[in-house]
Design an enzyme around this catalytic site. Structure first.
Site, PDB file in Angstrom:
ATOM      1  N   LYS A   1      -6.909  -1.346  -7.243  1.00 32.68           N
ATOM      2  CA  LYS A   1      -7.732  -2.481  -6.879  1.00 32.68           C
ATOM      3  C   LYS A   1      -7.416  -2.998  -5.478  1.00 32.68           C
ATOM      4  CE  LYS A   1      -7.315  -4.162 -11.644  1.00 32.68           C
ATOM      5  NZ  LYS A   1      -6.707  -5.231 -12.457  1.00 32.68           N
ATOM      6  N   GLY A   2      -6.256  -2.675  -4.984  1.00 31.79           N
ATOM      7  CA  GLY A   2      -5.685  -3.343  -3.814  1.00 31.79           C
ATOM      8  C   GLY A   2      -6.542  -3.351  -2.562  1.00 31.79           C
TER       9      GLY A   2
ATOM     10  N   GLU B   1      -6.509   2.249   1.736  1.00 24.96           N
ATOM     11  CA  GLU B   1      -5.412   1.775   0.885  1.00 24.96           C
ATOM     12  C   GLU B   1      -4.944   0.412   1.389  1.00 24.96           C
ATOM     13  OE1 GLU B   1      -3.807   1.606  -1.702  1.00 24.96           O
ATOM     14  OE2 GLU B   1      -2.118   2.982  -1.838  1.00 24.96           O
TER      15      GLU B   1
ATOM     16  N   ASP C   1       3.795   2.203   0.937  1.00 23.79           N
ATOM     17  CA  ASP C   1       5.200   1.866   0.700  1.00 23.79           C
ATOM     18  C   ASP C   1       5.993   3.174   0.710  1.00 23.79           C
ATOM     19  OD1 ASP C   1       7.564   0.679  -0.052  1.00 23.79           O
ATOM     20  OD2 ASP C   1       6.875  -0.042  -1.979  1.00 23.79           O
TER      21      ASP C   1
ATOM     22  N   LYS D   1       4.523   0.079   5.670  1.00 24.12           N
ATOM     23  CA  LYS D   1       5.920  -0.375   5.722  1.00 24.12           C
ATOM     24  C   LYS D   1       6.805   0.549   6.561  1.00 24.12           C
ATOM     25  CE  LYS D   1       6.240  -3.400   1.716  1.00 24.12           C
ATOM     26  NZ  LYS D   1       6.787  -3.636   0.350  1.00 24.12           N
TER      27      LYS D   1
ATOM     28  N   PHE E   1       8.223  -8.044  -0.044  1.00 28.48           N
ATOM     29  CA  PHE E   1       7.072  -7.953  -0.935  1.00 28.48           C
ATOM     30  C   PHE E   1       5.993  -8.922  -0.470  1.00 28.48           C
ATOM     31  CE2 PHE E   1       4.466  -8.251  -4.707  1.00 28.48           C
ATOM     32  CZ  PHE E   1       4.420  -6.916  -5.100  1.00 28.48           C
TER      33      PHE E   1
ATOM     34  N   ARG F   1      -4.459 -11.848  -5.510  1.00 31.06           N
ATOM     35  CA  ARG F   1      -5.301 -10.906  -4.751  1.00 31.06           C
ATOM     36  C   ARG F   1      -6.313 -11.638  -3.877  1.00 31.06           C
ATOM     37  NH1 ARG F   1      -4.416  -5.602  -6.490  1.00 31.06           N
ATOM     38  NH2 ARG F   1      -4.000  -5.309  -8.712  1.00 31.06           N
TER      39      ARG F   1
HETATM   40  P1  IMP Z   1       3.554   3.779  -2.717  1.00 32.05           P
HETATM   41  O1  IMP Z   1       2.962   4.849  -3.574  1.00 32.05           O
HETATM   42  O2  IMP Z   1       5.045   3.618  -2.953  1.00 32.05           O
HETATM   43  O3  IMP Z   1       3.246   3.949  -1.240  1.00 32.05           O
HETATM   44  O4  IMP Z   1       2.990   2.396  -3.228  1.00 32.05           O
HETATM   45  C1  IMP Z   1       1.766   1.908  -2.818  1.00 32.05           C
HETATM   46  C2  IMP Z   1       1.256   0.848  -3.793  1.00 32.05           C
HETATM   47  O5  IMP Z   1       2.315  -0.009  -4.239  1.00 32.05           O
HETATM   48  C3  IMP Z   1       0.266  -0.051  -3.079  1.00 32.05           C
HETATM   49  O6  IMP Z   1      -1.047   0.427  -3.225  1.00 32.05           O
HETATM   50  C4  IMP Z   1       0.466  -1.375  -3.792  1.00 32.05           C
HETATM   51  O7  IMP Z   1      -0.349  -1.443  -4.945  1.00 32.05           O
HETATM   52  C5  IMP Z   1       1.921  -1.356  -4.210  1.00 32.05           C
HETATM   53  N1  IMP Z   1       2.767  -2.100  -3.261  1.00 32.05           N
HETATM   54  C6  IMP Z   1       3.694  -1.576  -2.420  1.00 32.05           C
HETATM   55  N2  IMP Z   1       4.274  -2.536  -1.688  1.00 32.05           N
HETATM   56  C7  IMP Z   1       3.686  -3.708  -2.047  1.00 32.05           C
HETATM   57  C8  IMP Z   1       3.841  -5.097  -1.622  1.00 32.05           C
HETATM   58  O8  IMP Z   1       4.644  -5.475  -0.752  1.00 32.05           O
HETATM   59  N3  IMP Z   1       3.033  -6.013  -2.244  1.00 32.05           N
HETATM   60  C9  IMP Z   1       2.116  -5.665  -3.197  1.00 32.05           C
HETATM   61  N4  IMP Z   1       1.937  -4.390  -3.608  1.00 32.05           N
HETATM   62  C10 IMP Z   1       2.719  -3.422  -3.039  1.00 32.05           C
HETATM   63 MG    MG Z   2      -0.539  -3.214  -6.759  1.00 35.72          MG
END
Ligand code: IMP
Ligand code: MG
Length: 185
Positions: free
Chosen positions: A53-54, A109, A113, A141, A162, A175
């Site tokens: 959803k982000g 996206e 992270d 990040k 976060f 959100r």
């Molecule tokens: P990744 O697969 O570790 O890159 O994670 C990406 C997903 O983790 C993002 O689409 C977010 O939904 C969630 N996420 C990562 N960091 C944050 C943050 O600081 N705040 C909120 N959601 C996050």
């Molecule tokens: Mg999320």
């Protein structure tokens, strides 16, 4: 970053620690990114794929700054579950209705992270034989060790905390907050 002490009724009684990116800063950046994307795709079919959803707010603002024909669709990826487990793979819980073959895909996206989600998604989507795949993330990040693809379009480098707002949630809250902030503990 700037500090704020103004209470926001959207925050369920929580207080903002810092506003990392204001509404105005995000709007300005969307305009620039939209211009870059417009210039990057001279011809061919462009399909903007939002990762739910982000990405929903960012995508809505971004596509209005892209001045060329395009289509919009969304993906829902299953979470890879426990973040300490790196062996998991993503599944698509919602898959675009349209064929992806021969199209330029722009994956949108909210935040990169670890990069694990995008790494799995790009691999999965490459099998559909698109003309190209590029990634656009509002926030990066810069700690993604699992992503072998570059993030071609980046809104902002994010601080290592976060963040919530502008699509980003904490347990589905926040959100709809129109800026990106860290919350006080
Ligand atoms: P990744 O697969 O570790 O890159 O994670 C990406 C997903 O983790 C993002 O689409 C977010 O939904 C969630 N996420 C990562 N960091 C944050 C943050 O600081 N705040 C909120 N959601 C996050
Ligand atoms: Mg999320």
């Amino acid at each position: 970053m700037m500090s704020t002490s103004v209470p926001d009724p959207r925050l369920k009684g929580r207080a903002v620690d810092r506003i990392a990116f204001s509404e105005q800063a995000i709007a300005d950046r969307c305009r620039v990114l939209g211009g870059e994307i417009t210039a990057a795709y001279p011809d061919g079919e462009l399909l903007v794929l939002g990762l739910l959803k982000g990405s929903f707010i960012f995508l809505a603002d971004l596509v209005r700054e892209i001045e060329r024909p395009l289509h919009v669709d969304f993906l829902v990826a299953s979470s890879y579950g426990n973040a300490t487990v790196s062996s998991g793979t993503v599944r698509l819980l919602y898959d675009p209705e349209t064929s992806l073959e021969g199209k330029h895909l722009l994956l949108v996206e909210d935040i990169v992270d670890s990069g694990r989600t995008l790494q799995h998604l790009v691999t999965l989507l490459q099998a559909r034989r698109p003309a190209s795949i590029a990634i656009c993330a509002l926030l990066h990040k810069r700690i993604a060790t699992e992503l072998q693809h570059r993030v071609r379009f980046v809104g902002f480098d994010a601080p290592p905390v976060f963040l919530v707002g502008y699509g980003l949630d904490h347990a589905e809250d926040f959100r709809h907050v129109p800026y990106v902030a860290s919350l006080a503990t």
